[in-house]
Design a protein around this motif. Structure first.
Motif, PDB file in Angstrom:
ATOM      1  N   GLY A   1       0.837  -1.187   0.000  1.00  0.00           N
ATOM      2  CA  GLY A   1       0.000   0.000   0.000  1.00  0.00           C
ATOM      3  C   GLY A   1       0.872   1.236   0.000  1.00  0.00           C
ATOM      4  O   GLY A   1       2.093   1.142   0.058  1.00  0.00           O
ATOM      5  N   ALA A   2       0.231   2.384  -0.058  1.00  0.00           N
ATOM      6  CA  ALA A   2       0.965   3.642  -0.082  1.00  0.00           C
ATOM      7  C   ALA A   2       0.227   4.668   0.767  1.00  0.00           C
ATOM      8  O   ALA A   2      -1.009   4.651   0.812  1.00  0.00           O
ATOM      9  CB  ALA A   2       1.120   4.144  -1.509  1.00  0.00           C
ATOM     10  N   PRO A   3       0.966   5.576   1.440  1.00  0.00           N
ATOM     11  CA  PRO A   3       2.419   5.639   1.412  1.00  0.00           C
ATOM     12  C   PRO A   3       3.056   4.564   2.301  1.00  0.00           C
ATOM     13  O   PRO A   3       2.440   4.098   3.249  1.00  0.00           O
ATOM     14  CB  PRO A   3       2.702   7.023   2.003  1.00  0.00           C
ATOM     15  CG  PRO A   3       1.573   7.254   2.962  1.00  0.00           C
ATOM     16  CD  PRO A   3       0.375   6.623   2.302  1.00  0.00           C
ATOM     17  N   THR A   4       4.283   4.210   1.964  1.00  0.00           N
ATOM     18  CA  THR A   4       5.078   3.324   2.812  1.00  0.00           C
ATOM     19  C   THR A   4       6.420   3.998   3.070  1.00  0.00           C
ATOM     20  O   THR A   4       7.016   4.576   2.159  1.00  0.00           O
ATOM     21  CB  THR A   4       5.266   1.950   2.141  1.00  0.00           C
ATOM     22  OG1 THR A   4       3.991   1.301   2.036  1.00  0.00           O
ATOM     23  CG2 THR A   4       6.210   1.063   2.940  1.00  0.00           C
ATOM     24  N   PHE A   5       6.858   3.935   4.294  1.00  0.00           N
ATOM     25  CA  PHE A   5       8.146   4.506   4.675  1.00  0.00           C
ATOM     26  C   PHE A   5       9.097   3.384   5.086  1.00  0.00           C
ATOM     27  O   PHE A   5       8.669   2.390   5.675  1.00  0.00           O
ATOM     28  CB  PHE A   5       7.989   5.468   5.864  1.00  0.00           C
ATOM     29  CG  PHE A   5       6.948   6.526   5.643  1.00  0.00           C
ATOM     30  CD1 PHE A   5       7.241   7.661   4.899  1.00  0.00           C
ATOM     31  CD2 PHE A   5       5.662   6.387   6.160  1.00  0.00           C
ATOM     32  CE1 PHE A   5       6.270   8.631   4.680  1.00  0.00           C
ATOM     33  CE2 PHE A   5       4.686   7.349   5.948  1.00  0.00           C
ATOM     34  CZ  PHE A   5       4.986   8.472   5.212  1.00  0.00           C
ATOM     35  N   PHE A   6      10.376   3.576   4.764  1.00  0.00           N
ATOM     36  CA  PHE A   6      11.403   2.670   5.269  1.00  0.00           C
ATOM     37  C   PHE A   6      12.417   3.465   6.087  1.00  0.00           C
ATOM     38  O   PHE A   6      12.892   4.523   5.641  1.00  0.00           O
ATOM     39  CB  PHE A   6      12.137   1.961   4.122  1.00  0.00           C
ATOM     40  CG  PHE A   6      11.336   0.862   3.480  1.00  0.00           C
ATOM     41  CD1 PHE A   6      11.327  -0.417   4.020  1.00  0.00           C
ATOM     42  CD2 PHE A   6      10.595   1.114   2.338  1.00  0.00           C
ATOM     43  CE1 PHE A   6      10.583  -1.430   3.427  1.00  0.00           C
ATOM     44  CE2 PHE A   6       9.843   0.106   1.737  1.00  0.00           C
ATOM     45  CZ  PHE A   6       9.845  -1.170   2.277  1.00  0.00           C
ATOM     46  N   ALA A   7      12.729   2.955   7.253  1.00  0.00           N
ATOM     47  CA  ALA A   7      13.835   3.489   8.044  1.00  0.00           C
ATOM     48  C   ALA A   7      15.142   2.969   7.443  1.00  0.00           C
ATOM     49  O   ALA A   7      15.132   2.036   6.636  1.00  0.00           O
ATOM     50  CB  ALA A   7      13.683   3.056   9.497  1.00  0.00           C
ATOM     51  N   PRO A   8      16.273   3.569   7.816  1.00  0.00           N
ATOM     52  CA  PRO A   8      17.551   3.167   7.218  1.00  0.00           C
ATOM     53  C   PRO A   8      17.895   1.692   7.421  1.00  0.00           C
ATOM     54  O   PRO A   8      18.613   1.110   6.609  1.00  0.00           O
ATOM     55  CB  PRO A   8      18.574   4.067   7.933  1.00  0.00           C
ATOM     56  CG  PRO A   8      17.787   5.278   8.324  1.00  0.00           C
ATOM     57  CD  PRO A   8      16.420   4.755   8.682  1.00  0.00           C
ATOM     58  N   ASP A   9      17.377   1.068   8.470  1.00  0.00           N
ATOM     59  CA  ASP A   9      17.690  -0.355   8.689  1.00  0.00           C
ATOM     60  C   ASP A   9      16.728  -1.276   7.947  1.00  0.00           C
ATOM     61  O   ASP A   9      16.775  -2.489   8.139  1.00  0.00           O
ATOM     62  CB  ASP A   9      17.691  -0.673  10.192  1.00  0.00           C
ATOM     63  CG  ASP A   9      16.310  -0.497  10.829  1.00  0.00           C
ATOM     64  OD1 ASP A   9      15.382  -0.020  10.128  1.00  0.00           O
ATOM     65  OD2 ASP A   9      16.158  -0.829  12.015  1.00  0.00           O
ATOM     66  N   GLY A  10      15.822  -0.700   7.113  1.00  0.00           N
ATOM     67  CA  GLY A  10      14.912  -1.516   6.325  1.00  0.00           C
ATOM     68  C   GLY A  10      13.558  -1.734   6.971  1.00  0.00           C
ATOM     69  O   GLY A  10      12.683  -2.373   6.384  1.00  0.00           O
ATOM     70  N   GLU A  11      13.374  -1.218   8.178  1.00  0.00           N
ATOM     71  CA  GLU A  11      12.079  -1.369   8.865  1.00  0.00           C
ATOM     72  C   GLU A  11      10.996  -0.636   8.082  1.00  0.00           C
ATOM     73  O   GLU A  11      11.178   0.510   7.672  1.00  0.00           O
ATOM     74  CB  GLU A  11      12.195  -0.808  10.282  1.00  0.00           C
ATOM     75  CG  GLU A  11      10.996  -1.079  11.167  1.00  0.00           C
ATOM     76  CD  GLU A  11      10.968  -2.500  11.735  1.00  0.00           C
ATOM     77  OE1 GLU A  11      11.972  -3.234  11.585  1.00  0.00           O
ATOM     78  OE2 GLU A  11       9.938  -2.884  12.310  1.00  0.00           O
TER      79      GLU A  11
END
Lengths: 208, 208
Positions: free
Chosen positions: A168-178
């Motif tokens: 789905g959107a929006p999707t966020f990723f933290a720098p560690d891939g979370e």
């Protein structure tokens, strides 16, 4: 750095696009803007050929009401589009035809056109007007937008999103891939980025 | 007063049940606890015969991760149940068999059994142990739970939920009927209740 994955047709990506730089920026984080196409994922994962908000009317009815509240709290204008979902393919390709630094302004303007101005974002004249406003040559950018480089980049984004579990959107990723799904998870994604292991520079950890 | 509509099998209803009285109470609002069955709504509205988190595995995978983060932030224990979704019919009927004042403790204990203790909440012995812990007679309560009064009340709850546009759990209603879906909308529902017209007593409005 927070990765912001968005689809131009996605309703909740609108408030997310308008606030992601501010919220991330307040935490000292940059934003990587990642357009992708949600349609192929909806189809592959859920067998959908339309937005789930159209496929399940009771969810759609609530979504529009909820979106209105979210936008009101953010001070964002909202006008329900006559066409939903709109086709965001051209806008996504134009995004990738632009230099990275020019993308956020263009993306926000397209979302505003779609969800506040009643414009048709698959219409070349709408996209051209936005490009002109930000000092770009529509002719040059449109030529780039149909280039193989751009087509492949957007296709890769969509395939990468699917491979990383986006649905789905929006999707966020933290720098560690979370991964964090939804406009309402932006603050949590930022908190995660600030506290997770990879977000902390290795040298800083060693020095403390 | 905030209405809290919940289904015992619903994952996000767990953190919502554990915090709704605290969050509403801090704003001076009471909580009306409204168990209902989500299965019939999922089937009627979406043609689903299983949880959407099972029907769409990529959403389920994310949900369990997201729920773990939500519970960690709330300081709530979480153990993914072996069976999901569990059958919450008996627990819902037992809720309505209890006096209203006794329901919140029972509901929280059932959610804890389901999502923190690995217990089977359709199992009479699990429910009986919870009832005994709170000073109720399982025999008397179970007898009430199969009464026509209780069956009709729960059926009415489910039909009322459907009629009011509920499609998931938890769902909150502000006093003016405004609907909010999801544990992450509780704070917004409380803010709405405090500012909406009907939430302000008529006499107070007239006197101000």
């Amino acid at each position: 750095m927070i990765e912001f994955w968005f689809e131009f047709a996605s309703t909740y990506s609108y408030p997310a696009a308008m606030r992601v730089e501010r919220v991330a920026g307040e935490a000292g984080l940059g934003v990587a803007w990642k357009p992708f196409l949600l349609g192929p994922l909806f189809h592959a994962q859920q067998g959908l050929t339309d937005s789930p908000f159209n496929a399940v009317p009771v969810k759609g009815q609530y979504m529009w009401r909820d979106l209105a509240r979210v936008c009101a709290e953010e001070g964002l204008p909202l006008r329900r589009p006559d066409i939903f979902p709109q086709n965001g393919l051209k806008a996504a390709r134009v995004t990738h035809a632009l230099p990275e630094a020019a993308r956020p302004d263009f993306v926000r303007a397209v979302y505003t056109a779609n969800f506040a101005e009643g414009a048709t974002i698959s219409d070349d004249s709408v996209l051209a007007a936005i490009l002109t406003r930000f000092g770009h040559s529509p002719e040059l950018v449109f030529a780039q937008a149909v280039s193989n480089r751009v087509k492949v980049e957007l296709k890769n984004n969509t395939e990468t999103a699917a491979a990383r579990g986006v649905f789905g959107a929006p999707t966020f990723f933290a720098p560690d891939g979370e991964m964090f799904w939804g406009n309402d998870r932006l603050e949590q994604a930022v908190r995660w980025a600030l506290t997770s292991h990879q977000a902390t520079p290795k040298t800083k950890v060693d020095a403390s």
